[in-house]
Motif scaffolding. Structure first.
Motif, mmCIF file in Angstrom:
data_model
loop_
_atom_site.group_PDB
_atom_site.id
_atom_site.type_symbol
_atom_site.label_atom_id
_atom_site.label_comp_id
_atom_site.label_asym_id
_atom_site.label_seq_id
_atom_site.Cartn_x
_atom_site.Cartn_y
_atom_site.Cartn_z
ATOM 1 N N PHE A 1 -1.491 101.378 -28.684
ATOM 2 C CA PHE A 1 -1.334 101.037 -27.270
ATOM 3 C C PHE A 1 -2.677 100.787 -26.589
ATOM 4 O O PHE A 1 -2.749 100.020 -25.626
ATOM 5 C CB PHE A 1 -0.542 102.134 -26.561
ATOM 6 C CG PHE A 1 0.859 102.258 -27.085
ATOM 7 C CD1 PHE A 1 1.798 101.273 -26.840
ATOM 8 C CD2 PHE A 1 1.235 103.339 -27.872
ATOM 9 C CE1 PHE A 1 3.086 101.355 -27.345
ATOM 10 C CE2 PHE A 1 2.516 103.437 -28.375
ATOM 11 C CZ PHE A 1 3.446 102.451 -28.117
ATOM 12 N N GLU A 2 -3.726 101.396 -27.090
ATOM 13 C CA GLU A 2 -5.045 101.151 -26.505
ATOM 14 C C GLU A 2 -5.502 99.719 -26.766
ATOM 15 O O GLU A 2 -6.052 99.065 -25.873
ATOM 16 C CB GLU A 2 -6.068 102.142 -27.067
ATOM 17 C CG GLU A 2 -7.436 102.055 -26.400
ATOM 18 C CD GLU A 2 -7.374 102.291 -24.893
ATOM 19 O OE1 GLU A 2 -8.146 101.630 -24.165
ATOM 20 O OE2 GLU A 2 -6.547 103.113 -24.443
ATOM 21 N N VAL A 3 -5.269 99.206 -27.993
ATOM 22 C CA VAL A 3 -5.698 97.832 -28.281
ATOM 23 C C VAL A 3 -4.851 96.814 -27.528
ATOM 24 O O VAL A 3 -5.325 95.709 -27.222
ATOM 25 C CB VAL A 3 -5.675 97.536 -29.794
ATOM 26 C CG1 VAL A 3 -6.603 98.474 -30.545
ATOM 27 C CG2 VAL A 3 -4.262 97.589 -30.371
ATOM 28 N N LEU A 4 -3.611 97.180 -27.187
ATOM 29 C CA LEU A 4 -2.804 96.305 -26.341
ATOM 30 C C LEU A 4 -3.277 96.367 -24.894
ATOM 31 O O LEU A 4 -3.348 95.347 -24.196
ATOM 32 C CB LEU A 4 -1.330 96.696 -26.416
ATOM 33 C CG LEU A 4 -0.631 96.501 -27.760
ATOM 34 C CD1 LEU A 4 0.799 97.030 -27.693
ATOM 35 C CD2 LEU A 4 -0.633 95.023 -28.169
ATOM 36 N N ARG A 5 -3.609 97.554 -24.454
ATOM 37 C CA ARG A 5 -4.021 97.737 -23.054
ATOM 38 C C ARG A 5 -5.346 97.040 -22.754
ATOM 39 O O ARG A 5 -5.520 96.449 -21.682
ATOM 40 C CB ARG A 5 -4.116 99.234 -22.752
ATOM 41 C CG ARG A 5 -4.379 99.550 -21.276
ATOM 42 C CD ARG A 5 -4.430 101.041 -21.040
ATOM 43 N NE ARG A 5 -3.114 101.666 -21.107
ATOM 44 C CZ ARG A 5 -2.689 102.440 -22.099
ATOM 45 N NH1 ARG A 5 -3.473 102.683 -23.138
ATOM 46 N NH2 ARG A 5 -1.478 102.974 -22.082
#
Length: 260
Positions: A47-51
């Motif tokens: 989710f961090e790389v998407l955010r």
């Protein structure tokens, strides 16, 4: 991050256990001028790389923060226990958590099952990763409960696994930031949902992606289709559930009704 309008690209993240090759091939066939980059990330990093825009979309494990991300649930995995081949549970086709009450059940820090209370006896310390936990199982330290895809990913010849009928399950979804639903994201959604190349976005009914053994449609926003039965390992009989009897006669055997 998606490239410039003059040179677009698409970055797809995926967590361990997910195999994106099928969708990547379809992308390359339909959009050969838009490079697709695959980024393998841990479940915690997804989710961090998407955010932060490092990836445009990703195959992640549920749950997701619905205030930030959109998600299309794809399938729910069978949960299995990884054991040495001479472990007593290998005599059964499937087991319950009670069968593991006396075993040391390893609980790695990257666990994706979200236990309220892990079963069995606790280990002296938690392994850092699932790969580390598998090594400990091979060393005879304990057993490990994981989604079936992770048991396959870390397969060893001296280990095997059995389905656990009452363990938590892990679901996989396609997810992306809700405020970054670009045309390329829509294109990839169409590929995952099984739309044909000529389909209008959003008009074709989604199709279930559950081709490999041990998968069934996820609850919630299911992508359609019926659930597949859990995988059964051959050879065991203890604690196995008997199959329901098949229905009666075959269809189409009656005589046609005569018109008056």
């Amino acid at each position: 991050m998606t490239g410039s309008p003059d040179s677009p690209s698409f970055r797809l993240a995926y967590v361990p256990g997910v195999t994106p090759a099928k969708w990547a091939r379809t992308w390359n066939e339909r959009l050969p001028d838009v490079p697709l980059t695959l980024l393998q990330v841990t479940a915690a990093e997804a989710f961090e790389v998407l955010r932060d825009g490092t990836a445009d979309a990703g195959f992640v494990r549920l749950p997701v923060d619905r205030t930030v991300f959109s998600a299309i649930p794809l399938y729910t995995e069978t949960t299995v226990v990884v054991v040495p081949k001479d472990h007593v549970v290998t005599a059964a086709e499937e087991v319950s958590l009670d069968d593991l009450a006396d075993d040391i059940v390893l609980h790695p820090l990257d666990d994706v099952l979200g236990w309220e209370q892990p079963p069995g006896q606790p280990a002296f310390e938690r392994p850092a990763t699932t790969a580390d936990a598998v090594e400990l199982v091979a060393a005879g330290v304990g057993v490990l409960i994981v989604p079936q895809s992770l048991a396959r990913l870390h397969h060893r010849r001296d280990l095997t696994y059995r389905p656990v009928v009452d363990a938590p399950e892990s679901s996989v979804a396609l997810s992306w930031p809700e405020d970054a639903t670009t045309d390329l994201v829509e294109d990839f959604i169409g590929i995952v949902r099984g739309r044909t190349v000529n389909s209008t976005r959003g008009r074709t009914q989604p199709q279930t992606e559950q081709k490999r053994e041990g998968r069934k449609p996820a609850s919630g926003k299911s992508t359609g289709g019926g659930a597949q039965p859990k995988a059964k390992s051959a050879g065991g009989t203890a604690r196995s559930r008997s199959a329901a009897p098949k229905g009666g006669g075959r269809r189409g055997t009656g005589k046609p009704r005569r018109r008056s």
